[in-house]
Scaffold this motif. Sequence first.
Motif, short mmCIF file in Angstrom:
data_model
loop_
_atom_site.label_atom_id
_atom_site.label_comp_id
_atom_site.label_asym_id
_atom_site.label_seq_id
_atom_site.Cartn_x
_atom_site.Cartn_y
_atom_site.Cartn_z
N ARG A 73 10.61 26.73 80.75
CA ARG A 73 9.51 26.21 81.58
C ARG A 73 8.17 26.38 80.88
NH1 ARG A 73 10.09 29.41 85.94
NH2 ARG A 73 11.50 27.95 87.00
N ARG A 77 5.69 23.34 79.71
CA ARG A 77 4.33 23.29 80.25
C ARG A 77 3.28 23.36 79.14
NH1 ARG A 77 4.96 27.13 85.67
NH2 ARG A 77 5.89 25.50 87.00
N ALA A 93 13.21 18.44 87.81
CA ALA A 93 12.47 18.02 88.99
C ALA A 93 11.75 19.19 89.66
CB ALA A 93 13.42 17.36 89.99
N THR A 94 10.64 18.87 90.32
CA THR A 94 9.92 19.91 91.06
C THR A 94 10.56 20.20 92.41
OG1 THR A 94 8.40 18.21 91.86
CG2 THR A 94 7.69 19.51 89.95
N SER A 95 11.35 19.24 92.94
CA SER A 95 12.03 19.50 94.22
C SER A 95 13.28 18.65 94.32
CB SER A 95 11.10 19.20 95.40
OG SER A 95 10.82 17.83 95.50
N LEU A 104 15.41 25.81 89.27
CA LEU A 104 14.87 24.60 88.65
C LEU A 104 13.82 24.98 87.60
CD1 LEU A 104 14.24 22.38 91.82
CD2 LEU A 104 16.20 22.24 90.24
N GLY A 106 11.43 22.68 87.00
CA GLY A 106 10.34 22.25 87.87
C GLY A 106 9.09 21.76 87.16
N VAL A 107 9.25 20.87 86.17
CA VAL A 107 8.09 20.39 85.42
C VAL A 107 7.88 18.89 85.54
CG1 VAL A 107 8.13 22.26 83.73
CG2 VAL A 107 9.55 20.22 83.34
N ASP A 109 7.22 15.81 88.21
CA ASP A 109 6.72 15.64 89.57
C ASP A 109 7.46 14.54 90.32
OD1 ASP A 109 4.72 17.66 89.64
OD2 ASP A 109 3.45 16.40 88.38
N GLN A 111 11.01 14.09 93.30
CA GLN A 111 12.09 14.66 94.10
C GLN A 111 13.37 13.93 93.74
OE1 GLN A 111 11.91 15.97 98.44
NE2 GLN A 111 12.90 13.99 98.63
N ARG A 152 5.98 11.75 92.74
CA ARG A 152 4.91 12.54 93.35
C ARG A 152 3.65 12.63 92.51
NH1 ARG A 152 8.24 17.48 96.35
NH2 ARG A 152 8.87 16.18 98.13
N GLN A 171 7.15 11.40 82.33
CA GLN A 171 5.83 11.92 82.68
C GLN A 171 5.28 12.62 81.45
OE1 GLN A 171 5.67 14.85 85.86
NE2 GLN A 171 3.54 14.34 86.34
#
Length: 202
Positions: A73, A77, A93-95, A104, A106-107, A109, A111, A152, A171
């Motif tokens: 992560r 980032r 995914a962030t969610s 996750l 989670g990087v 944005d 779902q 998102r 992204q």
Amino acid sequence: MATPAEGAPVVGVLALQGDVLEHLRALRRVGADAREVRTRGQLDAVDALVLPGGESTTIGRLLEVFDLLDPVRDRVRAGMPVLGTCAGMILLATSLDQDRPQPLIGVLDVQVRRNAFGRQRESFDVELTVPELGEPPVDVSFIRAPVVTEVRAEDVEVLAEVELGPVLVRQGHVWAAAFHPELTGDDRLHAAFVGSLRRVTG
């Protein structure tokens, strides 16, 4: 196996579970110096990372067991390019569109819904139109595949979609595909990812 050219991007494949060998072969065919990543030292030695298809909950737990979840992560980032395929998309995914939590990275944005196309017996190959990769359509495999249910952030680009929703998104330096590009011999997605590294590092 051909030796990578001098100065070739060093691309790691997370080798905890899933289609590791297939991704290594595809990356080498398009000129990358592809290496397995199982440890923090191996992670630190690569320019980019591929998260393969497999079982996302298993890979997430193994990332925790091997103490790699936070380091991956943090690297992403900080700007390390990453490509996640199938389970890799879920991990990025962030969610998730589910009640049950799971680890996750989670990087990205978006779902994501797991198993959006059904279980193993509903797996299929298809020719997918991806304007970014040119003609003809790309031959890919959907195996217990996810789908993006919500974008998102404005900077998330949808590179390909089907009736259920987006299946290839980007992204910035984070790429994610719902399908398995490593199983069909059509290496254009791997080539595009490695080509983006050459533009950054060259």
